[in-house]
Design a protein around this motif. Structure first.
Motif, PDB file in Angstrom:
ATOM      1  N   LEU A 298       0.800   4.621  -2.825  1.00 21.71           N
ATOM      2  CA  LEU A 298       0.834   3.951  -4.126  1.00 21.71           C
ATOM      3  C   LEU A 298       2.139   4.242  -4.860  1.00 21.71           C
ATOM      4  O   LEU A 298       2.681   5.345  -4.781  1.00 21.71           O
ATOM      5  CB  LEU A 298      -0.334   4.412  -4.995  1.00 21.71           C
ATOM      6  N   GLY A 299       2.599   3.241  -5.605  1.00 26.61           N
ATOM      7  CA  GLY A 299       3.798   3.400  -6.411  1.00 26.61           C
ATOM      8  C   GLY A 299       3.767   2.481  -7.616  1.00 26.61           C
ATOM      9  O   GLY A 299       2.735   1.866  -7.929  1.00 26.61           O
ATOM     10  N   PRO A 300       4.895   2.332  -8.310  1.00 27.49           N
ATOM     11  CA  PRO A 300       4.926   1.602  -9.579  1.00 27.49           C
ATOM     12  C   PRO A 300       4.564   0.126  -9.492  1.00 27.49           C
ATOM     13  O   PRO A 300       4.232  -0.480 -10.511  1.00 27.49           O
ATOM     14  CB  PRO A 300       6.383   1.776 -10.038  1.00 27.49           C
ATOM     15  N   ASP A 301       4.607  -0.470  -8.311  1.00 32.13           N
ATOM     16  CA  ASP A 301       4.282  -1.889  -8.188  1.00 32.13           C
ATOM     17  C   ASP A 301       2.813  -2.121  -7.838  1.00 32.13           C
ATOM     18  O   ASP A 301       2.397  -3.279  -7.680  1.00 32.13           O
ATOM     19  CB  ASP A 301       5.160  -2.545  -7.115  1.00 32.13           C
ATOM     20  N   ASP A 302       2.034  -1.051  -7.726  1.00 31.32           N
ATOM     21  CA  ASP A 302       0.647  -1.193  -7.302  1.00 31.32           C
ATOM     22  C   ASP A 302      -0.307  -1.276  -8.480  1.00 31.32           C
ATOM     23  O   ASP A 302      -0.027  -0.783  -9.581  1.00 31.32           O
ATOM     24  CB  ASP A 302       0.251  -0.010  -6.407  1.00 31.32           C
ATOM     25  N   VAL A 303      -1.458  -1.898  -8.217  1.00 31.20           N
ATOM     26  CA  VAL A 303      -2.586  -1.912  -9.147  1.00 31.20           C
ATOM     27  C   VAL A 303      -3.754  -1.272  -8.401  1.00 31.20           C
ATOM     28  O   VAL A 303      -4.185  -1.770  -7.357  1.00 31.20           O
ATOM     29  CB  VAL A 303      -2.949  -3.332  -9.607  1.00 31.20           C
ATOM     30  N   PHE A 304      -4.239  -0.170  -8.949  1.00 30.65           N
ATOM     31  CA  PHE A 304      -5.150   0.720  -8.226  1.00 30.65           C
ATOM     32  C   PHE A 304      -6.442   0.904  -9.001  1.00 30.65           C
ATOM     33  O   PHE A 304      -6.424   1.107 -10.221  1.00 30.65           O
ATOM     34  CB  PHE A 304      -4.452   2.069  -8.021  1.00 30.65           C
ATOM     35  N   SER A 305      -7.555   0.846  -8.305  1.00 25.33           N
ATOM     36  CA  SER A 305      -8.853   1.099  -8.933  1.00 25.33           C
ATOM     37  C   SER A 305      -9.753   1.833  -7.964  1.00 25.33           C
ATOM     38  O   SER A 305      -9.716   1.595  -6.754  1.00 25.33           O
ATOM     39  CB  SER A 305      -9.524  -0.223  -9.326  1.00 25.33           C
ATOM     40  N   TRP A 306     -10.547   2.740  -8.523  1.00 26.19           N
ATOM     41  CA  TRP A 306     -11.630   3.357  -7.753  1.00 26.19           C
ATOM     42  C   TRP A 306     -12.887   3.214  -8.595  1.00 26.19           C
ATOM     43  O   TRP A 306     -12.934   3.711  -9.715  1.00 26.19           O
ATOM     44  CB  TRP A 306     -11.344   4.834  -7.466  1.00 26.19           C
ATOM     45  N   PHE A 307     -13.872   2.504  -8.090  1.00 25.75           N
ATOM     46  CA  PHE A 307     -15.075   2.276  -8.891  1.00 25.75           C
ATOM     47  C   PHE A 307     -15.830   3.593  -9.055  1.00 25.75           C
ATOM     48  O   PHE A 307     -16.266   4.195  -8.075  1.00 25.75           O
ATOM     49  CB  PHE A 307     -15.983   1.228  -8.249  1.00 25.75           C
ATOM     50  N   THR A 308     -15.971   4.024 -10.302  1.00 25.20           N
ATOM     51  CA  THR A 308     -16.495   5.355 -10.558  1.00 25.20           C
ATOM     52  C   THR A 308     -17.057   5.429 -11.961  1.00 25.20           C
ATOM     53  O   THR A 308     -16.728   4.609 -12.826  1.00 25.20           O
ATOM     54  CB  THR A 308     -15.362   6.402 -10.407  1.00 25.20           C
TER      55      THR A 308
END
Length: 652
Positions: A298-308
């Motif tokens: 992952l880096g600055p261009d990513d969109v990251f989610s973890w359902f929690t």
């Protein structure tokens, strides 16, 4: 999925893991033929590895550290003495215009965004207000909050002033929250008046009242809303969150020692008093940069989610995406409202490049016949992560058949205890069905046999034989360290015992076989529960299952298999016969249950783990209120059924 998935060159060659390996060669003269060699170096030379990680991510300290690791001891390792940093300062290094820091989607689909600049301004204003309230480094600030951008802002503000953060989800009852927060004597509390889940609004006004009256150390209460007026005790001053975040202030983080406490997280607490686990700023920053910036690419261009939920360590890991400059996307509410396709559409709506969830959610989608690629555009999604419990092999096949054949599936295993992963993904390695890709860098993980010797291609106790910076600093209130020692180091002195059964494969992957304290021991043959679940839950009629092995002093053991059936299915003799035949063929004839019982539901903790040990203890005669805490469960309504079954079982 008939063969191993091999990462495309565009992913592998351009990954941050490949760049780190190339940098080690260029900057350190360390040339590795493959990941296995780099992993070996990282665990045999921890001082060199963690210093390299510090340099690669360009961490900053106004004062130099005198060493990387003072002593290679567990417990008692001391990391980076002399260094000063702050978690929130590392986050704000990535502030830039025209980019969202946080995307939030409510259960009804309403989506909002908070830019990096807005987030920094709100954190700065709130941090200034906390200082005005007399919050100093080391003071405890707690939250009873849902998974919203406001919760992230509250955490970052507390961290920026050097306060110690602690968080509980609002679906936990007041008594359970007090069991946690009373241990750490907080000065300030953030609360929300309720939350939405499953199409229903849950008012938590009474719980907020109980927390305010039950925490005698509180001096300030910050309310996220004014939906329900509550009069706090006289010594507590109320503030409105919306007013505090609009205060104009400069972002001025308090630089603290590497091992200054960042947060207190808690063991599941389904049995006994939950352990208040303390992690430090530096250890968490390094672990999450490694896990997210290298192993998750992952880096600055990513969109990251973890359902929690906010009650699971994966909330902390999700927020960690900000440390590498990624946009984090928060999905609040139920994953199945209005239907099981909700989160797949969220991936599309938020433009996610990386998404993770508990293994139970993936298997639930599989059982429901969901075909994600027919529900949403997933072309921008690069990585899927899974954790909480072992992801069964058939779920791997389902992902590659129904999501995309080129998707990178990267299950991980680690935990609340050290806020990280022992087993992780790797964009440079193949994915083999049923396996996690590799042991994480810097994590000297082994499988120990009964004699305490490391074994390959055989199931053993998961241990870590070298310290890591994110391991607990201590347990709050454990003044002599005895509880910490007993929790992790009593079985193998100087070695961390994690409590899972694991097999390290000859190729370097790993398979988790369930909790070692829930082992099925039949006629002297030990078996992890995951082996049994893989076979049983392959039956179309079985939605979920739980197995316990009851061992009585002087009597033969009794193995009971509980099944939650799919709608319209029944537990007839034909289904029992198929399950027994499958277990005989695919596990062993020794591991056939003595009883197969239909149950209304399978009990889970809030962190998605099956409650095998509590149910086993109840069936062995302990009272339910001594073995399980309903407020620490995802589905406490099923406990009465198991309690009634236990009474009947014990009378036989």
């Amino acid at each position: 999925m008939s063969a191993d998935w091999v990462p495309p060159a565009a992913l592998s060659d351009n990954s941050r893991m490949a760049a780190f390996m190339a940098w080690l060669a260029q900057a350190r003269g360390l040339n590795f033929d493959d990941y296995a060699q780099m992993w070996t170096w990282s665990t045999e030379e921890p001082e060199a590895f963690w210093q390299a990680l510090w340099d690669w991510f360009e961490l900053r300290s106004p004062t130099p550290h005198s060493a990387v690791l003072v002593r290679r001891e567990m417990p008692g390792a001391e990391w980076f003495p002399g260094a000063r940093l702050n978690y929130a300062a590392q986050v704000m290094r990535h502030v830039r215009p025209d980019r969202a820091a946080i995307i939030h989607q409510a259960e009804d689909g309403t989506t909002t965004e908070l830019s990096w600049q807005q987030m920094q301004a709100q954190v700065a204003g709130l941090a200034s207000a906390l200082r005005d309230m007399g919050v100093h480094p080391g003071d405890r600030v707690v939250g009873y909050l849902p998974n919203t951008p406001q919760t992230v802002v509250a955490f970052l503000a507390a961290a920026s002033v050097g306060a110690v953060w602690s968080l509980c989800a609002p679906d936990m009852g007041a008594a359970t929250v007090l069991d946690r927060f009373r241990q750490i004597d907080p000065k300030v509390i953030f609360t929300a008046s309720g939350y939405e889940f499953g199409g229903r609004w849950y008012d938590r006004t009474d719980e907020v009242k109980a927390l305010l009256s039950g925490l005698g150390s509180l001096t300030h209460w910050i309310s996220m809303d004014d939906a329900a007026p509550v009069v706090p005790p006289q010594q507590i001053r109320r503030h409105d969150f919306s007013a505090l975040i609009t205060d104009e202030a400069d972002f001025e983080p308090e630089l603290v020692a590497f091992d200054h406490p960042l947060w207190v997280v808690y063991s599941s607490g389904t049995t006994g008093s939950p352990k208040p686990i303390v992690h430090g700023h530096g250890g968490v920053v390094l672990e999450h940069l490694k896990l997210l910036g290298l192993h998750s690419d992952l880096g600055p261009d990513d969109v990251f989610s973890w359902f929690t939920s906010t009650g699971w360590i994966m909330w902390n890991a999700q927020v960690g995406g900000l440390l590498v400059g990624a946009t984090i996307a928060l999905a609040e509410g139920s994953p199945s409202v209005p239907d099981m396709g909700r989160l797949w559409r969220f991936i599309d709506d938020a433009g996610l490049t990386a998404f993770g969830a508990g293994a139970a959610w993936f298997t639930g989608c599989m059982k429901a016949g969901i075909v994600p690629r027919e529900i949403a555009d997933l072309s921008h999604l690069r990585m899927l992560g899974s954790t909480g419990s072992p992801l069964p092999p058939e779920a791997y096949t389902w992902v590659y058949d129904t999501v995309r054949p080129d998707i990178w599936l990267a299950p991980i295993a680690g935990g609340t205890d050290f806020a990280g992963a022992f087993l992780a993904g790797n964009p440079m390695l193949p994915v083999r069905v049923g396996e996690m890709q590799c042991r994480a860098l810097g994590a000297k993980v082994e499988a120990y046999d009964e004699a305490g010797n490391p074994v390959i291609d055989d199931v053993g106790e998961l241990v870590c034989t070298m310290p890591m910076p994110s391991m607990p600093l201590y347990l709050w209130g454990d003044t002599d360290g005895s509880r910490l020692h007993d929790s992790y180091f009593s079985t193998y002195p100087g070695v961390w015992r994690h409590g899972d059964w694991v097999k390290i494969t000859p190729e370097g992957g790993a398979i988790i076989y369930g909790r070692s304290d829930a082992t099925i021991n039949r006629h002297g043959i030990r078996m992890g529960t995951a082996d049994i679940y893989r076979v049983v839950e392959d039956c179309a009629e079985v939605a979920d299952s739980l197995v316990v092995d009851l061992e009585y002093l002087g009597q033969e053991s009794c193995m009971i298999l509980f099944l939650r059936l799919t709608e319209g299915s029944e537990l007839d003799e034909a289904l029992k016969d198929r399950i027994i035949a499958g277990l005989k063929q695919n596990v062993s004839p020794r591991h056939v249950p003595d009883r197969i019982v239909a149950a209304p539901d399978i009990p889970y903790t809030l962190t998605g783990k099956k409650m095998e040990v509590p149910i086993k203890k109840r069936l062995l005669g302990q009272p339910m209120d001594k073995v399980a805490t309903p407020d620490a469960m995802a589905n406490p309504g099923c406990l009465d059924w198991y309690d009634a079954y236990a009474r009947t079982h014990l009378d036989q």
